[in-house]
Design a protein around this motif. Structure first.
Motif, short mmCIF file in Angstrom:
data_model
loop_
_atom_site.label_atom_id
_atom_site.label_comp_id
_atom_site.label_asym_id
_atom_site.label_seq_id
_atom_site.Cartn_x
_atom_site.Cartn_y
_atom_site.Cartn_z
N ALA A 106 -9.67 -0.71 0.07
CA ALA A 106 -9.25 -2.11 0.13
C ALA A 106 -7.72 -2.23 0.11
O ALA A 106 -7.14 -3.04 0.84
N LYS A 107 -7.07 -1.40 -0.72
CA LYS A 107 -5.61 -1.46 -0.82
C LYS A 107 -4.95 -1.03 0.48
O LYS A 107 -4.01 -1.68 0.96
N ILE A 123 3.23 2.33 -2.13
CA ILE A 123 2.28 1.95 -3.17
C ILE A 123 2.41 2.95 -4.31
O ILE A 123 2.23 4.16 -4.11
N ALA A 124 2.73 2.47 -5.51
CA ALA A 124 2.80 3.33 -6.68
C ALA A 124 1.39 3.74 -7.09
O ALA A 124 0.45 2.94 -7.04
N ALA A 167 -2.34 -2.10 5.68
CA ALA A 167 -2.36 -1.88 7.13
C ALA A 167 -2.34 -3.20 7.87
O ALA A 167 -1.65 -3.36 8.88
N GLY A 168 -3.08 -4.19 7.34
CA GLY A 168 -3.05 -5.51 7.95
C GLY A 168 -1.69 -6.15 7.88
O GLY A 168 -1.20 -6.74 8.85
N ASP A 204 3.83 -2.08 -4.35
CA ASP A 204 2.52 -2.39 -4.92
C ASP A 204 2.15 -1.30 -5.91
O ASP A 204 2.86 -0.28 -6.01
N PHE A 205 1.05 -1.49 -6.62
CA PHE A 205 0.68 -0.57 -7.70
C PHE A 205 -0.84 -0.41 -7.72
O PHE A 205 -1.57 -1.38 -7.58
N ILE A 206 -1.27 0.83 -7.89
CA ILE A 206 -2.70 1.09 -8.03
C ILE A 206 -2.90 2.10 -9.16
O ILE A 206 -2.13 3.06 -9.30
#
Length: 263
Positions: free
Chosen positions: A128-129, A94-95, A134-135, A115-117
């Protein structure tokens, strides 16, 4: 509660380990407090080279990668990970960016991040991310990877004697070893628990029981493992073992039915 729904129960975030790459000390403290509140295992490093070294030496499920670090930035580190031929080459990344440049999101995807946050991130946003990923990670792990069994079939005879023998060993020996592990947990013998987990991990990996293997890995490597945590991991190991054994039985039964039709 920090839990993710799944088909046969719940999975808490403490079953996942995150590697955080962030060179700003204030941001490190903020992320640390957030992850501690989530109850998730983590390690924080300050640069891309440390990310590569950590992935080589430890087991992680996910990387939270700052895009701009002085010692190999996130884009370069991500490219290095994806181009490597090591076991961690496809780990989800995740970026994590302050968003000074509108192109950061696109650049992160081009470098191989998933992904990006945006910074600054709130606890709820990060929670949430990570829960989302994890799911995804858990669901992507097969209960039993049939491709592994198909490779074994290449060396089997028409009666599937090799597979049947492996099923018997898996059903009897693995179950017995799980019983022994339960006794070790009651005795609080953490060193022998880890050794037992290592042995079970190899058996699970050979047959493609990757969900079972995941909990074996946690039991073997988790820092600060105590009897209470070992008991919780053991419960999940037993659950995933039973699931993989049932799939193995079904696989062998289906092979027998096909063989009877062809004869």
């Amino acid at each position: 509660m920090n839990q993710i729904s799944r088909a046969n129960g719940t999975l808490d975030l403490s079953f996942f380990k995150v590697l955080v790459a962030e060179d700003n000390l204030i941001n490190q403290k903020i992320v640390q407090k957030m992850l501690e509140k989530m109850g998730i295992s983590f390690k924080i490093v300050s640069g891309g080279r440390e990310v590569i070294e950590s992935l080589r030496n430890e087991y992680f499920d996910l990387v939270l990668m700052d895009c701009y670090m002085r010692d190999m930035n996130g884009f370069e580190a991500s490219k290095t990970i994806r181009q490597s031929k090591e076991r961690f080459s496809q780990i989800p990344i995740i970026a994590y960016s302050a968003g000074m440049f509108e192109s950061d999101s696109e650049s992160s995807l081009q470098s191989g991040m998933n992904d990006f946050i945006m910074k600054p991130v709130t606890y709820d946003q990060l929670h949430a991310k990570i829960r989302e990923w994890a799911g995804r990670i858990y669901e992507s792990l097969p209960i039993l990877d049939l491709a592994a069994l198909e490779k074994i079939r290449i060396f089997d005879d028409s009666h599937q004697n090799l597979l049947r023998s492996l099923l018997q060993i898996y059903s009897e020996n693995t179950q017995e070893e799980l019983f022994k592990m339960r006794d070790l947990i009651l005795d609080g013998d953490i060193e022998r628990i880890r050794k037992k987990a290592h042995m079970l991990k190899s058996s699970a990996a050979q047959l493609g029981a990757f969900r079972f293997e995941k909990f074996c890995i946690l039991m073997e490597h988790e820092e600060g493992l105590d009897s209470l945590r070992a008991k919780r991991l053991h419960e999940e190991m037993c659950r995933e073992y039973e699931g993989s054994r049932k799939h193995f039985i079904d696989y062998c039964q289906n092979l027998s039915q096909v063989s009877n039709v062809l004869m």
